[in-house]
Design a protein around this motif. Structure first.
Motif, short mmCIF file in Angstrom:
data_model
loop_
_atom_site.label_atom_id
_atom_site.label_comp_id
_atom_site.label_asym_id
_atom_site.label_seq_id
_atom_site.Cartn_x
_atom_site.Cartn_y
_atom_site.Cartn_z
N GLY A 170 0.80 -1.22 0.00
CA GLY A 170 0.00 0.00 0.00
C GLY A 170 0.83 1.27 0.00
O GLY A 170 2.04 1.27 0.25
N ILE A 171 0.14 2.36 -0.27
CA ILE A 171 0.71 3.71 -0.23
C ILE A 171 0.52 4.29 1.16
O ILE A 171 -0.55 4.16 1.76
N ASP A 172 1.55 4.95 1.66
CA ASP A 172 1.47 5.57 2.98
C ASP A 172 0.84 6.95 2.92
O ASP A 172 1.02 7.68 1.94
N PRO A 173 0.12 7.33 3.98
CA PRO A 173 -0.25 8.75 4.10
C PRO A 173 1.01 9.57 4.34
O PRO A 173 1.98 9.10 4.93
N ARG A 255 11.86 6.85 10.41
CA ARG A 255 10.97 7.13 9.29
C ARG A 255 10.55 8.60 9.23
O ARG A 255 10.24 9.12 8.15
N SER A 256 10.52 9.29 10.36
CA SER A 256 10.20 10.71 10.32
C SER A 256 11.27 11.49 9.57
O SER A 256 10.98 12.47 8.87
N LEU A 257 12.52 11.05 9.68
CA LEU A 257 13.61 11.70 8.94
C LEU A 257 13.59 11.27 7.48
O LEU A 257 13.91 12.07 6.59
N LEU A 258 13.19 10.03 7.23
CA LEU A 258 13.02 9.60 5.83
C LEU A 258 11.96 10.46 5.14
O LEU A 258 12.10 10.80 3.96
N ALA A 259 10.91 10.83 5.88
CA ALA A 259 9.87 11.67 5.30
C ALA A 259 10.45 13.00 4.83
O ALA A 259 10.07 13.52 3.77
N ILE A 260 11.38 13.54 5.59
CA ILE A 260 12.05 14.79 5.19
C ILE A 260 12.84 14.57 3.92
O ILE A 260 12.81 15.40 2.99
N LEU A 261 13.57 13.45 3.84
CA LEU A 261 14.39 13.18 2.66
C LEU A 261 13.52 12.99 1.41
O LEU A 261 13.83 13.52 0.34
N TYR A 262 12.42 12.24 1.55
CA TYR A 262 11.52 12.06 0.40
C TYR A 262 10.96 13.40 -0.08
O TYR A 262 10.99 13.72 -1.28
N SER A 263 10.42 14.16 0.85
CA SER A 263 9.67 15.36 0.46
C SER A 263 10.54 16.48 -0.06
O SER A 263 10.04 17.42 -0.69
N ASN A 264 11.84 16.41 0.14
CA ASN A 264 12.74 17.47 -0.32
C ASN A 264 13.68 17.02 -1.43
O ASN A 264 14.53 17.80 -1.88
N ALA A 284 8.05 6.80 -2.02
CA ALA A 284 8.42 7.94 -2.87
C ALA A 284 7.22 8.44 -3.66
O ALA A 284 7.03 9.65 -3.83
N ILE A 285 6.37 7.53 -4.14
CA ILE A 285 5.16 7.92 -4.86
C ILE A 285 4.24 8.73 -3.96
O ILE A 285 3.66 9.74 -4.38
N SER A 286 4.10 8.30 -2.71
CA SER A 286 3.21 9.00 -1.79
C SER A 286 3.66 10.44 -1.55
O SER A 286 2.84 11.31 -1.25
N TYR A 287 4.95 10.70 -1.68
CA TYR A 287 5.48 12.05 -1.49
C TYR A 287 5.59 12.83 -2.80
O TYR A 287 6.10 13.95 -2.81
N GLY A 288 5.12 12.24 -3.89
CA GLY A 288 5.12 12.94 -5.16
C GLY A 288 6.49 13.10 -5.78
O GLY A 288 6.71 14.02 -6.58
N CYS A 289 7.41 12.19 -5.47
CA CYS A 289 8.76 12.30 -6.02
C CYS A 289 8.79 11.91 -7.50
O CYS A 289 8.17 10.92 -7.89
N PRO A 290 9.54 12.63 -8.32
CA PRO A 290 9.84 12.12 -9.66
C PRO A 290 10.62 10.82 -9.54
O PRO A 290 11.50 10.70 -8.67
N LEU A 291 10.30 9.83 -10.38
CA LEU A 291 10.85 8.48 -10.22
C LEU A 291 11.68 8.06 -11.42
O LEU A 291 11.29 8.27 -12.57
N VAL A 292 12.83 7.43 -11.12
CA VAL A 292 13.61 6.72 -12.12
C VAL A 292 13.85 5.32 -11.55
O VAL A 292 14.45 5.18 -10.48
N VAL A 293 13.36 4.29 -12.24
CA VAL A 293 13.26 2.95 -11.68
C VAL A 293 13.77 1.92 -12.69
O VAL A 293 13.49 2.01 -13.89
#
Length: 372
Positions: A170-173, A255-264, A284-293
């Motif tokens: 699933g996707i995280d809030p 994970r709270s610090l990971l949230a900062i890394l994803y969102s920035n 990464a999708i939940s935070y709207g990150c551009p993706l290269v996979v």
């Protein structure tokens, strides 16, 4: 006597790993619905007695010639014999080492198949044989949950497993963590000035190709951040030696610090050679990150933008994709509406359980009712 005993996740909450993340997200939701759930992990990863209604039990283990998983799985089986849960949920292929014994002792068993472990490069010959033995036993499970259509196809066509359903992760809030500026500054980072990749430092994550690709970028102000714990010492040491002012290794972080890394981050990169349905990509999708996979089969099943994929193991192609994603990030962002959330995952998981225990049995034994 628990309704559901979960074996194969080392611990919750906050323990790195796909099985652990899934257990942390799904089983508290089932506990909220009235089920008695117990997660049986490893004692050093269990820091509390309960988590959001889920009972936690830590078992001791030791590693002699990398036998820790065998010891853990055997002790978990013995524990299940004494506790007699109404259903055993095994989190991963390795957790199925004693699957036949569970069945011979009268347990109903569901196994979640989250990755094709036998394909991983990191295993020695004896370890690979053990994994294949686990995979052979999957046909005896009451039901197998695969995280991708490819895995379901492989299980039914190659491993003679008949009862398989696909339930993706699933996707995280979004977690809006405070203190972003201070944390980024402590790492020498700026918003939208770094590429992020998350995962344990294992050879199958192929971080070396990512480091090579970042080195090919003409814009030297773009840094690379790799966030994850050290899983394989020799490989980790080799990888960490490549660290520099531009290449940052954070180690295992909250994970709270990971949230900062994803969102920035400017771009999220995922280079795995073998993977199930990656929780890190979903985060990464939940935070709207551009993706290269990387274009491995499980990732190709995700409804990502076609331009997000690059040929696995090809550093040059990866560098080209990263450059394009940095220049036109909106073209590399996935539509979050195309993905499941964790309550949907819990709904489908509960439905599988109820196919094993018919409606009358489920109501009588679990003590809860659901509308049809």
């Amino acid at each position: 006597m628990p309704d559901i005993m979960v074996i194969g996740a080392r611990g919750i909450p906050g323990v790195q790993g796909g099985a652990e993340k899934h257990a942390e997200k799904v089983f508290p939701l089932l506990a909220e619905r009235g089920y008695s759930v117990e997660v049986v992990g490893i004692d050093r990863h269990i820091q509390q007695a309960t988590y959001r209604g889920v009972k936690l039990k830590g078992l001791p283990t030791f590693s002699v010639m990398k036998s820790d998983k065998v010891v853990y799985n055997f002790l978990a089986f013995v524990y299940a014999l004494f506790k007699r849960p109404k259903l055993v949920h095994l989190q991963g292929t390795n957790a199925g080492l004693f699957l036949c014994l569970y069945k011979l002792s009268g347990h109903r068993v569901v196994l979640r198949y989250g990755s094709s472990d036998s394909e991983f490069d990191k295993w020695s010959g004896p370890q690979r044989m053990m994994i294949r033995f686990c995979e052979y036993q999957l046909r005896f499970a009451d039901h197998v949950i695969a995280v991708s259509d490819k895995f379901r196809t492989d299980l039914t066509s190659k491993k003679n497993v008949r009862r398989v359903d696909v339930i993706p992760n699933g996707i995280d809030p979004i977690d809006t963590a405070a203190g972003a500026g201070e944390f980024l500054s402590s790492l020498g980072l700026e918003k939208n000035k770094y590429i992020l990749s998350v995962g344990r430092l294992t050879v199958d994550k192929d971080f070396e190709r990512l480091i090579d690709a970042v080195g090919m970028l003409a814009n030297e102000s773009i840094k690379l951040v790799i966030a994850g714990g050290h899983a394989e010492k020799d490989y980790s040491d080799k990888l960490l030696a490549l660290g520099s002012e531009r290449i940052k290794f954070t180690g295992l972080i909250d994970r709270s610090l990971l949230a900062i890394l994803y969102s920035n981050s400017a771009v999220y990169a995922h280079c795995s050679r073998h993977e199930g349905l990656s929780n890190a990509v979903l985060e990464a999708i939940s935070y709207g990150c551009p993706l290269v996979v990387s274009d491995i089969p499980a990732s190709l099943e995700m409804p990502l933008r076609p331009q997000s994929y690059f040929p696995v193991g090809d550093a040059t192609s990866l560098a080209i994709k990263l450059k394009k994603a940095l220049e036109q990030p909106n073209k590399f962002v996935a539509d979050i509406g195309n993905f499941w959330d964790w309550p949907e995952v819990a709904d489908r998981t509960e439905a599988i359980y109820r196919t094993i225990l018919d409606q009358k049995t489920a109501v009588r034994e679990f003590g809860v009712t659901r509308p049809n």
